[in-house]
Design an enzyme around this catalytic site. Structure first.
Site, PDB file in Angstrom:
ATOM      1  N   GLU A  90       6.457 -10.850  -2.823  1.00 61.81           N
ATOM      2  CA  GLU A  90       7.219 -10.747  -1.578  1.00 61.81           C
ATOM      3  C   GLU A  90       6.300 -10.610  -0.373  1.00 61.81           C
ATOM      4  O   GLU A  90       5.207 -10.054  -0.481  1.00 61.81           O
ATOM      5  CB  GLU A  90       8.082  -9.488  -1.601  1.00 61.81           C
ATOM      6  N   CYS A 103       3.971  -8.347   6.637  1.00 58.19           N
ATOM      7  CA  CYS A 103       3.546  -7.402   5.602  1.00 58.19           C
ATOM      8  C   CYS A 103       3.341  -8.207   4.321  1.00 58.19           C
ATOM      9  O   CYS A 103       4.262  -8.879   3.857  1.00 58.19           O
ATOM     10  CB  CYS A 103       4.636  -6.346   5.421  1.00 58.19           C
ATOM     11  N   CYS A 110       2.462  -3.772  -9.676  1.00 58.89           N
ATOM     12  CA  CYS A 110       1.505  -2.733  -9.299  1.00 58.89           C
ATOM     13  C   CYS A 110       1.383  -1.732 -10.433  1.00 58.89           C
ATOM     14  O   CYS A 110       2.367  -1.402 -11.095  1.00 58.89           O
ATOM     15  CB  CYS A 110       1.964  -2.020  -8.035  1.00 58.89           C
ATOM     16  N   CYS A 114       4.072   4.662  -8.411  1.00 52.39           N
ATOM     17  CA  CYS A 114       4.684   5.644  -7.503  1.00 52.39           C
ATOM     18  C   CYS A 114       6.168   5.778  -7.827  1.00 52.39           C
ATOM     19  O   CYS A 114       6.862   4.780  -8.009  1.00 52.39           O
ATOM     20  CB  CYS A 114       4.490   5.220  -6.052  1.00 52.39           C
ATOM     21  N   CYS A 117       9.046   3.851  -5.728  1.00 53.95           N
ATOM     22  CA  CYS A 117       8.804   2.452  -5.359  1.00 53.95           C
ATOM     23  C   CYS A 117       9.435   1.469  -6.337  1.00 53.95           C
ATOM     24  O   CYS A 117       9.309   1.622  -7.558  1.00 53.95           O
ATOM     25  CB  CYS A 117       7.289   2.236  -5.299  1.00 53.95           C
ATOM     26  N   GLY A 157       1.596  -4.059  -4.678  1.00 49.23           N
ATOM     27  CA  GLY A 157       0.217  -3.943  -5.152  1.00 49.23           C
ATOM     28  C   GLY A 157      -0.613  -2.921  -4.405  1.00 49.23           C
ATOM     29  O   GLY A 157      -0.246  -2.469  -3.316  1.00 49.23           O
ATOM     30  N   GLU A 158      -1.731  -2.550  -4.996  1.00 46.89           N
ATOM     31  CA  GLU A 158      -2.684  -1.613  -4.396  1.00 46.89           C
ATOM     32  C   GLU A 158      -3.906  -2.421  -3.945  1.00 46.89           C
ATOM     33  O   GLU A 158      -4.701  -2.882  -4.777  1.00 46.89           O
ATOM     34  CB  GLU A 158      -3.070  -0.542  -5.428  1.00 46.89           C
ATOM     35  N   SER A 187      -3.491  -0.782   3.510  1.00 47.67           N
ATOM     36  CA  SER A 187      -2.904   0.482   3.071  1.00 47.67           C
ATOM     37  C   SER A 187      -3.329   0.778   1.637  1.00 47.67           C
ATOM     38  O   SER A 187      -3.371  -0.116   0.803  1.00 47.67           O
ATOM     39  CB  SER A 187      -1.387   0.321   3.147  1.00 47.67           C
ATOM     40  N   SER A 210      -1.734   6.533   1.937  1.00 47.18           N
ATOM     41  CA  SER A 210      -0.444   7.132   1.584  1.00 47.18           C
ATOM     42  C   SER A 210      -0.683   8.521   1.026  1.00 47.18           C
ATOM     43  O   SER A 210      -1.146   8.667  -0.106  1.00 47.18           O
ATOM     44  CB  SER A 210       0.263   6.264   0.529  1.00 47.18           C
ATOM     45  N   LEU A 211      -0.380   9.522   1.824  1.00 50.85           N
ATOM     46  CA  LEU A 211      -0.619  10.905   1.395  1.00 50.85           C
ATOM     47  C   LEU A 211       0.651  11.470   0.747  1.00 50.85           C
ATOM     48  O   LEU A 211       0.625  11.909  -0.395  1.00 50.85           O
ATOM     49  CB  LEU A 211      -1.055  11.735   2.609  1.00 50.85           C
ATOM     50  N   HIS A 212       1.721  11.461   1.485  1.00 57.60           N
ATOM     51  CA  HIS A 212       3.072  11.786   1.000  1.00 57.60           C
ATOM     52  C   HIS A 212       3.280  13.212   0.499  1.00 57.60           C
ATOM     53  O   HIS A 212       4.418  13.575   0.172  1.00 57.60           O
ATOM     54  CB  HIS A 212       3.519  10.819  -0.117  1.00 57.60           C
ATOM     55  N   ASN A 286      13.342   4.777   2.530  1.00 59.69           N
ATOM     56  CA  ASN A 286      14.247   3.626   2.630  1.00 59.69           C
ATOM     57  C   ASN A 286      14.993   3.535   1.297  1.00 59.69           C
ATOM     58  O   ASN A 286      14.375   3.263   0.274  1.00 59.69           O
ATOM     59  CB  ASN A 286      13.403   2.367   2.879  1.00 59.69           C
ATOM     60  N   CYS A 330       9.438  -2.461  -0.320  1.00 62.70           N
ATOM     61  CA  CYS A 330       8.550  -3.260  -1.151  1.00 62.70           C
ATOM     62  C   CYS A 330       9.080  -3.417  -2.577  1.00 62.70           C
ATOM     63  O   CYS A 330       9.420  -2.448  -3.238  1.00 62.70           O
ATOM     64  CB  CYS A 330       7.199  -2.556  -1.117  1.00 62.70           C
TER      65      CYS A 330
HETATM   66  S1  SF4 Z   1       4.093   2.191  -3.351  1.00 67.86           S
HETATM   67 FE1  SF4 Z   1       2.480   0.643  -3.309  1.00 67.86          FE
HETATM   68  S2  SF4 Z   1       0.875   1.555  -4.583  1.00 67.86           S
HETATM   69 FE2  SF4 Z   1       2.750   2.689  -5.076  1.00 67.86          FE
HETATM   70  S3  SF4 Z   1       3.611   1.600  -6.853  1.00 67.86           S
HETATM   71 FE3  SF4 Z   1       4.535   0.724  -4.998  1.00 67.86          FE
HETATM   72  S4  SF4 Z   1       3.274  -1.065  -4.538  1.00 67.86           S
HETATM   73 FE4  SF4 Z   1       2.095   0.242  -5.929  1.00 67.86          FE
END
Ligand code: SF4
Length: 342
Positions: A90, A103, A110, A114, A117, A157-158, A187, A210-212, A286, A330
């Site tokens: 995407e 974006c 990934c 997380c 996600c 993805g990372e 990011s 991304s601290l969160h 979101n 995402c």
């Molecule tokens: S937030 Fe980003 S790093 Fe975390 S699982 Fe989703 S795509 Fe991967």
């Protein structure tokens, strides 16, 4: 064999010389791909026919295909692209008053896992190439008919687990497509060794971390990478990054109702980042289906969190949210499309 988009000017030049052509042909080919968005060599009408025929043996021209597009009332468009091997990723077009952003994804799926996600629910398939990442931008530029000014590497993805190709794509977007490095944001979920390695490239991009969560236990609960790297290690890496590149970092903080959005979390966060050249970007969750059933905090809780940070002297922004009426988080569009196909 080098592939377009993705090949550097030097790589194109080598092919042109191998074919016994004058050097200026490399400039023409780069312009066709990176500026005019050519999808075939036949479109490159200022190249001799014989050259167009022989180029494809040494330099593969391979573009993404759009599978699906979802349009929001606010102008946001989410695209699902098919890659040459049939995988799908995407990318999102985000028009603002003062800029046009895209974006992009850096991996198919990934591995970070997380908990909040949609992409994490797909697992990991493969890295994208630099050319595929650049093509997400080129394709959206063509589809939208608008010049892209800003790029954020925040899709599926990372990025720091695909660092060489991410760096190559940043340089291509900068040198060939003409996007300022200062308008590019990469990011990371907080891959500490990747932050040190990225710093060595001394790019003038923005790094968003991304601290969160302000402590190890809470962070590990919502992000499995939190078990691998401690919050303090991440803060040390961020400091190294700002000192090495001269750029400030952005700490992304996703607000999950009743999980990490209390005033004491804000106080702990302020203490943690105090003194760093940084800003904190707040992102109210979101809504997407997650295994933990996370929900979005009320705006009053968001405002209270923000106030605590501001009173502590921390620079705070809040993400301008777009695409609420489409699957803008995402991984959502790919997940929905896969489910519908199933
Ligand atoms: S937030 Fe980003 S790093 Fe975390 S699982 Fe989703 S795509 Fe991967």
């Amino acid at each position: 064999m080098p592939v377009l988009p993705g090949a550097t000017r030097e790589e194109i030049l080598q092919v042109v010389r191998t074919l016994g052509q004058p050097d200026y042909r490399a400039q023409q080919i780069a312009e066709w791909v990176y500026h005019k968005g050519a999808r075939t060599y036949d479109q490159m009408t200022n190249l001799p026919l014989s050259l167009r025929r022989s180029l494809s043996d040494l330099l593969l021209l391979q573009r993404l295909d759009v599978v699906r597009a979802q349009r929001s009332a606010d102008g946001t468009v989410k695209y699902l692209f098919a890659l040459a091997d049939g995988e799908r990723v995407e990318a999102v077009f985000l028009p603002y008053d003062d800029r046009t952003a895209v974006c992009i994804s850096t991996q198919v799926g990934c591995a970070a896992g997380c908990r909040f996600c949609a992409t994490a629910q797909m697992g990991f398939s493969r890295n994208l190439t630099a050319g595929e990442m650049v093509d997400e931008v080129l394709s959206i530029q063509q589809l939208s008919g608008q010049r892209v000014s800003h790029v954020v590497y925040m899709g599926m993805g990372e990025p720091l687990w695909n660092l060489p190709d991410v760096v190559k794509s940043v340089l291509l977007l900068n040198r060939e497509v003409g996007i300022s490095q200062r308008h590019i944001t990469v990011s990371t979920v907080g891959v500490v060794p990747g932050i040190y390695e990225l710093a060595q490239h001394r790019l003038q991009i923005t790094l968003a971390i991304s601290l969160h969560a302000p402590n190890d236990d809470l962070r590990a609960r919502i992000m499995p990478v939190g078990r691998k790297w401690k919050v303090q290690e991440l803060i040390d890496a961020a400091r190294y990054y700002t000192e090495t590149t001269g750029r400030k970092v952005t700490f992304e903080y996703l607000l999950l109702r009743g999980v990490n959005d209390a005033p004491e979390h804000a106080h702990a966060l302020a203490k943690l980042v105090k003194g760093l050249v940084c800003n904190v970007n707040l992102i109210p969750f979101n809504q997407v289906e997650t295994p933990d059933g996370f929900t979005r905090p009320e705006s009053s809780r968001v405002a209270r969190f923000r106030k605590v940070l501001q009173e502590a002297g921390i620079a705070v922004t809040q993400r301008v949210e777009k695409g609420h009426d489409i699957s803008a988080a995402c991984g959502q569009l790919k997940l929905e499309t896969a489910r519908a196909r199933a």
